[in-house]
Motif scaffolding. Structure first.
Motif, PDB file in Angstrom:
ATOM      1  N   TRP A   1       0.828  -1.203   0.000  1.00 59.39           N
ATOM      2  CA  TRP A   1       0.000   0.000   0.000  1.00 59.39           C
ATOM      3  C   TRP A   1       0.865   1.256   0.000  1.00 59.39           C
ATOM      4  O   TRP A   1       1.964   1.275   0.559  1.00 59.39           O
ATOM      5  CB  TRP A   1      -0.911   0.001   1.224  1.00 59.39           C
ATOM      6  CG  TRP A   1      -2.042  -0.979   1.117  1.00 59.39           C
ATOM      7  CD1 TRP A   1      -1.950  -2.328   0.913  1.00 59.39           C
ATOM      8  CD2 TRP A   1      -3.426  -0.671   1.177  1.00 59.39           C
ATOM      9  NE1 TRP A   1      -3.187  -2.891   0.852  1.00 59.39           N
ATOM     10  CE2 TRP A   1      -4.124  -1.902   1.015  1.00 59.39           C
ATOM     11  CE3 TRP A   1      -4.148   0.488   1.360  1.00 59.39           C
ATOM     12  CZ2 TRP A   1      -5.515  -1.980   1.028  1.00 59.39           C
ATOM     13  CZ3 TRP A   1      -5.537   0.422   1.385  1.00 59.39           C
ATOM     14  CH2 TRP A   1      -6.208  -0.791   1.221  1.00 59.39           C
ATOM     15  N   LEU A   2       0.365   2.312  -0.618  1.00 56.18           N
ATOM     16  CA  LEU A   2       1.028   3.606  -0.558  1.00 56.18           C
ATOM     17  C   LEU A   2       0.907   4.120   0.872  1.00 56.18           C
ATOM     18  O   LEU A   2      -0.200   4.247   1.389  1.00 56.18           O
ATOM     19  CB  LEU A   2       0.365   4.582  -1.526  1.00 56.18           C
ATOM     20  CG  LEU A   2       1.091   5.903  -1.811  1.00 56.18           C
ATOM     21  CD1 LEU A   2       2.448   5.634  -2.448  1.00 56.18           C
ATOM     22  CD2 LEU A   2       0.256   6.778  -2.719  1.00 56.18           C
TER      23      LEU A   2
ATOM     24  N   PHE B   1      -4.894  10.250 -13.905  1.00 58.30           N
ATOM     25  CA  PHE B   1      -4.084   9.099 -13.505  1.00 58.30           C
ATOM     26  C   PHE B   1      -4.953   7.876 -13.217  1.00 58.30           C
ATOM     27  O   PHE B   1      -4.488   6.740 -13.313  1.00 58.30           O
ATOM     28  CB  PHE B   1      -3.224   9.452 -12.291  1.00 58.30           C
ATOM     29  CG  PHE B   1      -3.909   9.278 -10.966  1.00 58.30           C
ATOM     30  CD1 PHE B   1      -3.637   8.172 -10.180  1.00 58.30           C
ATOM     31  CD2 PHE B   1      -4.826  10.214 -10.504  1.00 58.30           C
ATOM     32  CE1 PHE B   1      -4.255   7.996  -8.952  1.00 58.30           C
ATOM     33  CE2 PHE B   1      -5.451  10.044  -9.289  1.00 58.30           C
ATOM     34  CZ  PHE B   1      -5.162   8.934  -8.511  1.00 58.30           C
ATOM     35  N   ARG B   2      -6.216   8.090 -12.892  1.00 53.44           N
ATOM     36  CA  ARG B   2      -7.093   6.968 -12.566  1.00 53.44           C
ATOM     37  C   ARG B   2      -7.356   6.067 -13.769  1.00 53.44           C
ATOM     38  O   ARG B   2      -7.701   4.891 -13.612  1.00 53.44           O
ATOM     39  CB  ARG B   2      -8.410   7.495 -11.997  1.00 53.44           C
ATOM     40  CG  ARG B   2      -8.248   8.180 -10.637  1.00 53.44           C
ATOM     41  CD  ARG B   2      -9.510   8.870 -10.190  1.00 53.44           C
ATOM     42  NE  ARG B   2      -9.834   9.993 -11.065  1.00 53.44           N
ATOM     43  CZ  ARG B   2     -10.844  10.843 -10.849  1.00 53.44           C
ATOM     44  NH1 ARG B   2     -11.643  10.664  -9.794  1.00 53.44           N
ATOM     45  NH2 ARG B   2     -11.069  11.842 -11.673  1.00 53.44           N
ATOM     46  N   ASP B   3      -7.186   6.602 -14.974  1.00 52.01           N
ATOM     47  CA  ASP B   3      -7.423   5.799 -16.184  1.00 52.01           C
ATOM     48  C   ASP B   3      -6.391   4.686 -16.364  1.00 52.01           C
ATOM     49  O   ASP B   3      -6.583   3.798 -17.193  1.00 52.01           O
ATOM     50  CB  ASP B   3      -7.420   6.691 -17.427  1.00 52.01           C
ATOM     51  CG  ASP B   3      -8.595   7.655 -17.448  1.00 52.01           C
ATOM     52  OD1 ASP B   3      -9.555   7.444 -16.682  1.00 52.01           O
ATOM     53  OD2 ASP B   3      -8.555   8.624 -18.237  1.00 52.01           O
TER      54      ASP B   3
ATOM     55  N   GLY C   1      -2.001   0.164  -8.917  1.00 50.59           N
ATOM     56  CA  GLY C   1      -3.334  -0.316  -8.553  1.00 50.59           C
ATOM     57  C   GLY C   1      -3.963   0.579  -7.516  1.00 50.59           C
ATOM     58  O   GLY C   1      -4.515   0.096  -6.520  1.00 50.59           O
ATOM     59  N   LEU C   2      -3.919   1.884  -7.736  1.00 47.35           N
ATOM     60  CA  LEU C   2      -4.338   2.871  -6.750  1.00 47.35           C
ATOM     61  C   LEU C   2      -5.713   3.447  -7.078  1.00 47.35           C
ATOM     62  O   LEU C   2      -6.118   3.503  -8.238  1.00 47.35           O
ATOM     63  CB  LEU C   2      -3.316   4.005  -6.673  1.00 47.35           C
ATOM     64  CG  LEU C   2      -1.892   3.591  -6.290  1.00 47.35           C
ATOM     65  CD1 LEU C   2      -0.936   4.753  -6.483  1.00 47.35           C
ATOM     66  CD2 LEU C   2      -1.851   3.091  -4.855  1.00 47.35           C
ATOM     67  N   ARG C   3      -6.393   3.910  -6.051  1.00 50.67           N
ATOM     68  CA  ARG C   3      -7.663   4.604  -6.231  1.00 50.67           C
ATOM     69  C   ARG C   3      -7.740   5.746  -5.224  1.00 50.67           C
ATOM     70  O   ARG C   3      -6.944   5.821  -4.279  1.00 50.67           O
ATOM     71  CB  ARG C   3      -8.840   3.649  -6.027  1.00 50.67           C
ATOM     72  CG  ARG C   3      -8.946   3.062  -4.633  1.00 50.67           C
ATOM     73  CD  ARG C   3     -10.022   2.005  -4.546  1.00 50.67           C
ATOM     74  NE  ARG C   3     -10.171   1.467  -3.190  1.00 50.67           N
ATOM     75  CZ  ARG C   3     -11.016   1.952  -2.285  1.00 50.67           C
ATOM     76  NH1 ARG C   3     -11.799   2.981  -2.600  1.00 50.67           N
ATOM     77  NH2 ARG C   3     -11.097   1.414  -1.076  1.00 50.67           N
TER      78      ARG C   3
ATOM     79  N   THR D   1      -5.431   2.932  -1.514  1.00 58.17           N
ATOM     80  CA  THR D   1      -5.906   4.283  -1.747  1.00 58.17           C
ATOM     81  C   THR D   1      -4.763   5.287  -1.668  1.00 58.17           C
ATOM     82  O   THR D   1      -3.774   5.072  -0.958  1.00 58.17           O
ATOM     83  CB  THR D   1      -6.976   4.662  -0.701  1.00 58.17           C
ATOM     84  OG1 THR D   1      -6.403   4.567   0.619  1.00 58.17           O
ATOM     85  CG2 THR D   1      -8.173   3.743  -0.799  1.00 58.17           C
ATOM     86  N   VAL D   2      -4.898   6.369  -2.398  1.00 58.00           N
ATOM     87  CA  VAL D   2      -3.963   7.492  -2.277  1.00 58.00           C
ATOM     88  C   VAL D   2      -4.341   8.235  -1.006  1.00 58.00           C
ATOM     89  O   VAL D   2      -5.465   8.733  -0.894  1.00 58.00           O
ATOM     90  CB  VAL D   2      -4.045   8.425  -3.497  1.00 58.00           C
ATOM     91  CG1 VAL D   2      -3.062   9.577  -3.342  1.00 58.00           C
ATOM     92  CG2 VAL D   2      -3.771   7.654  -4.775  1.00 58.00           C
TER      93      VAL D   2
END
Length: 460
Positions: free
Chosen positions: A276-277, A359-361, A337-339, A300-301
């Motif tokens: 995870w970030l 960036f979500r794309d 693999g972030l949201r 998640t960010v």
């Protein structure tokens, strides 16, 4: 005036230096960023100690009649094709910058006849060859040596470790002979070390991080042994850390980020970092550049990223660690693999995104709306909403359990990411649990295989 500084702006829409500037004693004459093509003979009458002619269109060096008052000459980002031997007439010159020109041929040995302490010949198409042995004759006062992208071959010279006053060394982007970072360089009290793209191998050295004077460490694009991001010591002064494409593995930890609060630039792109970030980037309050693209980071960010108030700001043009790459400021989280869970975080990241776009794309995230329905004896049809914006190669991996609350195991996969349904067959009697993960295969933007976090479990 004894000290006058012309800023980095266009002053003369001309190819000539006005003669009116001559005949005076200038401490600094800065004519950078103009359209100057030729340097007149009158320049020799200019009594100036610092002469900045960078970012012009100059094709030849100042005339040899120039006096010996000049101690700093900056002709970077011009159109020079050679270094004439007449340069030695600049007898007081101890700082010379000829980077980003078109200079070819061998690196001339007459440069050793100048009392140089700073020498930058970076990004010139010199004849391929090793770092010249004659450079070992530069006096012990040598402070800075930059040969970035000058087609150097061979090994990193042993004599560099004997230059005890050397502070900044840049041999990056040269096809040097493969081998480890020389341990002898630890004898130096470097403030900057750039060996990116020089075929370094073996373990990623931790010793440069032990040096409290080190501000810049760039070891990017080298095939080091796989391993974690090294832990800096409690006392460090790192401003730039570039470990892009160095086969760093494991997570990026909050503990690491808390130990480098003065970082301005952090590049860890194109590594197989996972996990995870961490929810601690707000400790990097001086950060201008954060590149974590093309890894395998999940989750998640964190909202704490909003505290990076200097993100995207250009550093001062006068800081000693600045190079051309450091002008690329902003954030890059693509191809992970972030949201995001709040629109504020998404807007912040996109506003500072290097290269633009959303960036979500590019994120490998699970599809939404997973549902299960009967499809006949021993069969269940799963449906979901596919990722419409993701065009990278991959598929959806289906997991199911043989019994409720049993362990989930792979039980099928779709042909690609465009699929919105899948029929699981061969199920036994009773209820079963189902789950999906998105899988992205290696592609031109990310060499890693990424498997997303799972969807919520559905039962049928």
């Amino acid at each position: 005036p004894r000290s006058t500084l012309f800023p980095y702006t266009t002053l003369f829409r001309s190819t000539e230096i006005p003669a009116a500037l001559g005949g005076r004693e200038w401490q600094t004459l800065n004519l950078a960023g103009n359209q100057i093509a030729d340097l007149p003979p009158e320049l020799g009458a200019f009594r100036v100690s610092t002469l900045n002619l960078s970012f012009n269109s100059i094709e030849r060096l100042p005339p040899p009649s120039a006096n010996g008052n000049v101690v700093f000459l900056d002709l970077s980002f011009n159109h020079l094709t050679a270094i004439p031997p007449e340069l030695v007439s600049w007898s007081g010159l101890y700082q010379l910058n000829l980077a980003w020109n078109r200079i070819s041929g061998p690196i001339p040995d007459f440069l050793v006849n100048l009392p140089l302490r700073w020498l930058d010949l970076s990004v010139n198409p010199f004849t391929p060859g090793p770092v010249p042995d004659w450079m070992s004759r530069f006096g012990p006062a040598l402070i800075e040596l930059r040969l970035h992208a000058t087609r150097r071959t061979g090994t990193i010279p042993d004599w560099l470790a004997d230059r005890t006053n050397l502070q900044r060394l840049d041999l990056g982007a040269n096809p040097l002979t493969a081998g480890p970072v020389p341990r002898r360089l630890a004898n130096l009290h470097l403030t900057e070390l750039r060996l990116d793209g020089t075929n370094r191998t073996g373990p990623l050295p931790t010793w440069p991080l032990w040096n409290e004077s080190l501000n810049v460490l760039s070891l990017a694009n080298n095939a080091f042994d796989p391993g974690p991001v090294p832990k800096p010591p409690a006392r460090n002064n790192l401003w730039v850390l570039d470990l892009e494409n160095t086969r760093r593995t494991g997570p990026l930890t909050a503990a690491f980020l808390r130990q480098v609060p003065q970082l301005r630039v952090l590049r860890l792109s194109r590594n197989p970092l996972d996990g995870w970030l961490p929810d601690a980037p707000s400790t990097l309050r001086q950060l201008r550049t954060l590149r974590l693209d093309a890894n395998r980071l999940l989750g998640t960010v964190p909202p704490s990223i909003l505290a990076l108030s200097h993100l995207g700001e250009l550093p001062s043009l006068e800081v000693p660690w600045l190079n051309h790459d450091d002008l690329e400021v902003g954030i890059d989280l693509r191809w992970n693999g972030l949201r995001t869970v709040t629109p504020e975080v998404a807007a912040f990241v996109n506003a500072h995104q290097i290269g633009g776009g959303d960036f979500r794309d590019t994120q490998t995230v699970p599809p939404s709306g997973l549902q299960a329905a009967g499809a006949g004896p021993g069969s269940v049809r799963l449906t979901w909403i596919p990722l419409r914006t993701d065009s990278s190669p991959g598929y959806y991996q289906i997991y199911c359990s043989a019994a409720p609350d049993g362990a989930l195991a792979p039980c099928g996969r779709t042909a690609d990411k465009r699929a919105s349904s899948f029929v699981v067959t061969g199920l036994g009697p009773g209820s079963h649990d189902f789950q999906l993960r998105t899988v992205t295969l290696p592609h031109s933007f990310n060499a890693n295989r990424i498997e997303s976090l799972p969807t919520p479990v559905v039962r049928y």
